[in-house]
Design a protein around this motif. Structure first.
Motif, PDB file in Angstrom:
ATOM      1  N   GLU A  54       0.436  -9.099  17.633  1.00 25.09           N
ATOM      2  CA  GLU A  54       0.678  -9.863  16.755  1.00 25.09           C
ATOM      3  C   GLU A  54       1.507  -9.835  15.783  1.00 25.09           C
ATOM      4  N   PRO A  55       2.841  -9.719  16.482  1.00 29.42           N
ATOM      5  CA  PRO A  55       3.788  -9.178  15.841  1.00 29.42           C
ATOM      6  C   PRO A  55       4.331  -9.485  14.943  1.00 29.42           C
ATOM      7  N   CYS A  56       3.467 -10.459  13.737  1.00 26.56           N
ATOM      8  CA  CYS A  56       4.410 -10.581  12.127  1.00 26.56           C
ATOM      9  C   CYS A  56       3.544  -9.759  11.557  1.00 26.56           C
ATOM     10  N   VAL A  57       2.912  -8.901  12.006  1.00 24.75           N
ATOM     11  CA  VAL A  57       2.382  -7.578  11.160  1.00 24.75           C
ATOM     12  C   VAL A  57       2.903  -6.187  11.956  1.00 24.75           C
ATOM     13  N   TYR A  58       3.133  -5.181  10.983  1.00 28.34           N
ATOM     14  CA  TYR A  58       3.878  -4.619  10.936  1.00 28.34           C
ATOM     15  C   TYR A  58       2.839  -2.955  10.183  1.00 28.34           C
ATOM     16  N   GLY A  59       2.763  -2.366  11.371  1.00 29.82           N
ATOM     17  CA  GLY A  59       2.262  -1.224  10.930  1.00 29.82           C
ATOM     18  C   GLY A  59       2.539   0.251  11.815  1.00 29.82           C
ATOM     19  N   GLY A  60       1.799   0.908  11.240  1.00 31.77           N
ATOM     20  CA  GLY A  60       2.052   2.059  11.769  1.00 31.77           C
ATOM     21  C   GLY A  60       0.522   2.676  12.960  1.00 31.77           C
ATOM     22  N   THR A  81      -5.138   1.819  12.360  1.00 31.07           N
ATOM     23  CA  THR A  81      -3.894   1.901  11.667  1.00 31.07           C
ATOM     24  C   THR A  81      -3.994   2.445  10.444  1.00 31.07           C
ATOM     25  N   TRP A  82      -3.004   2.801   9.959  1.00 34.74           N
ATOM     26  CA  TRP A  82      -3.038   4.325   8.475  1.00 34.74           C
ATOM     27  C   TRP A  82      -2.517   2.723   7.232  1.00 34.74           C
ATOM     28  N   LEU A  83      -1.474   2.060   7.884  1.00 39.19           N
ATOM     29  CA  LEU A  83      -0.910   0.762   6.685  1.00 39.19           C
ATOM     30  C   LEU A  83      -0.432  -0.178   7.592  1.00 39.19           C
ATOM     31  N   ALA A  84      -0.856  -0.947   7.156  1.00 38.35           N
ATOM     32  CA  ALA A  84       0.041  -2.956   7.757  1.00 38.35           C
ATOM     33  C   ALA A  84       0.176  -3.475   6.447  1.00 38.35           C
ATOM     34  N   VAL A  85       1.406  -4.145   7.193  1.00 34.54           N
ATOM     35  CA  VAL A  85       2.467  -5.487   6.045  1.00 34.54           C
ATOM     36  C   VAL A  85       1.626  -6.764   7.012  1.00 34.54           C
ATOM     37  N   SER A  86       1.931  -7.668   6.561  1.00 35.58           N
ATOM     38  CA  SER A  86       2.615  -9.036   6.801  1.00 35.58           C
ATOM     39  C   SER A  86       2.915  -9.761   6.381  1.00 35.58           C
ATOM     40  N   SER A  87       3.958 -10.091   7.573  1.00 38.73           N
ATOM     41  CA  SER A  87       4.775 -11.080   7.076  1.00 38.73           C
ATOM     42  C   SER A  87       4.734 -12.504   7.052  1.00 38.73           C
ATOM     43  N   LYS A  88       3.411 -12.834   7.247  1.00 36.29           N
ATOM     44  CA  LYS A  88       3.194 -14.227   7.719  1.00 36.29           C
ATOM     45  C   LYS A  88       1.834 -14.405   6.584  1.00 36.29           C
ATOM     46  N   TYR A  89       0.993 -13.507   6.414  1.00 34.59           N
ATOM     47  CA  TYR A  89      -0.165 -13.691   5.932  1.00 34.59           C
ATOM     48  C   TYR A  89      -0.191 -13.026   4.563  1.00 34.59           C
ATOM     49  N   THR A 120      10.517  -8.334  -4.049  1.00 34.83           N
ATOM     50  CA  THR A 120      11.255  -8.690  -5.412  1.00 34.83           C
ATOM     51  C   THR A 120      10.914  -9.372  -5.831  1.00 34.83           C
ATOM     52  N   LYS A 121      10.610 -10.272  -7.479  1.00 36.22           N
ATOM     53  CA  LYS A 121      10.057 -11.651  -7.215  1.00 36.22           C
ATOM     54  C   LYS A 121      10.813 -13.088  -6.105  1.00 36.22           C
ATOM     55  N   SER A 122      11.263 -12.370  -5.992  1.00 38.58           N
ATOM     56  CA  SER A 122      11.997 -13.655  -5.345  1.00 38.58           C
ATOM     57  C   SER A 122      11.308 -13.865  -3.420  1.00 38.58           C
ATOM     58  N   GLY A 123      10.207 -12.588  -3.230  1.00 39.60           N
ATOM     59  CA  GLY A 123       9.503 -12.633  -2.086  1.00 39.60           C
ATOM     60  C   GLY A 123      10.438 -12.137  -1.154  1.00 39.60           C
ATOM     61  N   GLU A 124      11.429 -11.261  -1.191  1.00 41.30           N
ATOM     62  CA  GLU A 124      11.780 -10.020  -0.370  1.00 41.30           C
ATOM     63  C   GLU A 124      11.561  -8.414   0.132  1.00 41.30           C
ATOM     64  N   VAL A 125      11.534  -8.147   1.560  1.00 40.09           N
ATOM     65  CA  VAL A 125      10.957  -7.122   2.181  1.00 40.09           C
ATOM     66  C   VAL A 125      11.586  -6.544   2.432  1.00 40.09           C
ATOM     67  N   ARG A 167      14.002   6.986  10.847  1.00 41.17           N
ATOM     68  CA  ARG A 167      13.674   6.071  10.136  1.00 41.17           C
ATOM     69  C   ARG A 167      13.322   4.475  10.736  1.00 41.17           C
ATOM     70  N   ASN A 168      12.459   3.694  10.151  1.00 34.85           N
ATOM     71  CA  ASN A 168      12.173   2.424  10.329  1.00 34.85           C
ATOM     72  C   ASN A 168      12.498   1.388   9.265  1.00 34.85           C
ATOM     73  N   GLU A 169      13.271   1.073   9.416  1.00 31.78           N
ATOM     74  CA  GLU A 169      13.183  -0.192   8.255  1.00 31.78           C
ATOM     75  C   GLU A 169      13.067  -1.419   9.236  1.00 31.78           C
ATOM     76  N   PHE A 170      12.526  -2.671   8.209  1.00 40.64           N
ATOM     77  CA  PHE A 170      12.505  -4.042   8.193  1.00 40.64           C
ATOM     78  C   PHE A 170      12.693  -4.766   7.044  1.00 40.64           C
ATOM     79  N   GLN A 171      13.131  -5.822   7.184  1.00 44.39           N
ATOM     80  CA  GLN A 171      13.196  -6.844   6.351  1.00 44.39           C
ATOM     81  C   GLN A 171      12.780  -8.386   6.654  1.00 44.39           C
TER      82      GLN A 171
END
Length: 234
Positions: free
Chosen positions: A42-48, A59-67, A202-207, A227-231
């Protein structure tokens, strides 16, 4: 003994951020784990992820760019890009604990969660929440993001003891001193804070999704951080 703090800033007219989430993952140093990354299935989900036998893909924390979701903890309202700054909906913060088998909803601007029932926070959770408030009050603009990140990382690396804490002392009579700080480091047990995670929305939806993690195999004499970073946009 992981810890997590949230700034729910959608109603703060002075802030450019609708959400700031920061967390520490405390774990045994020798437990195999994968750093924050997109999931192959599920490439739209980022997590450790845990890689220990029997716990694979935990997983201990997951972030989805799609959902528009962060783990099972946060549900972010959808963003209409053409009208992002005028939306009135708030990020919804929900927690679940198997101690009571209940889901709770939280509306506070500043929240903190640790290894205790949410309505009975450890002292380090209470103090860390106050530190987050001080940071977000003075650094809440996009143009101060570098300073904001530095302050948030410093909070997560804070090794000041938060004592006395009767709850922690009762639960961990032999280790409460070492566990009383936001950043945990117990070399003899090869246990402590292995990863810092920061999520800025941000309030404009940038993560911005940032993770700093101890490089494996962990050398307790000379630990190295990667360090790993994603936007992305939600």
């Amino acid at each position: 003994m992981c810890i997590l703090f949230i700034y729910n800033g959608a109603n703060d007219i002075e802030s450019d951020f609708s959400l700031i989430l920061i967390s520490n993952r405390d774990e045994f140093y020798d437990r195999p784990a994968q750093c924050m990354a997109p999931w192959s299935e599920e490439p739209c989900v980022y997590g450790g992820r845990d890689l220990e036998a029997g716990c694979e893909k935990g997983t201990w924390l997951a972030v989805s760019s799609k959902y528009k979701k962060i783990g099972l903890l946060l549900n972010l309202p959808g963003v209409k890009k053409e009208n992002a700054k005028s939306r009135n909906s708030l990020p919804e913060v929900n927690t679940y604990t198997n101690a009571t088998n209940e889901i709770s909803t939280w509306s506070d601007t500043y929240l903190g969660f640790g290894n205790s029932l949410p309505d009975k926070p450890l002292k380090k959770v209470q103090n860390g929440k106050n530190l987050l408030k001080n940071i977000c009050t003075k650094l809440n603009k996009i143009n101060t993001k570098p300073e904001l990140l530095n302050e948030l990382i410093s909070l997560l690396k804070n090794q000041e003891s938060n004592l006395p804490d009767p709850q922690l002392e009762e639960r961990q009579p032999n280790m409460y001193k070492a566990l009383s700080s936001i950043f945990v480091n117990i070399p003899k047990a090869r246990y402590g804070t292995r990863a810092h995670t920061i999520v800025l929305v941000t309030k404009s939806g940038e993560v911005d999704l940032i993770e700093l993690s101890l490089k494996s195999p962990i050398n307790i004499e000379k630990p190295e951080w990667e360090r790993n970073e994603f936007q992305f946009i939600i």
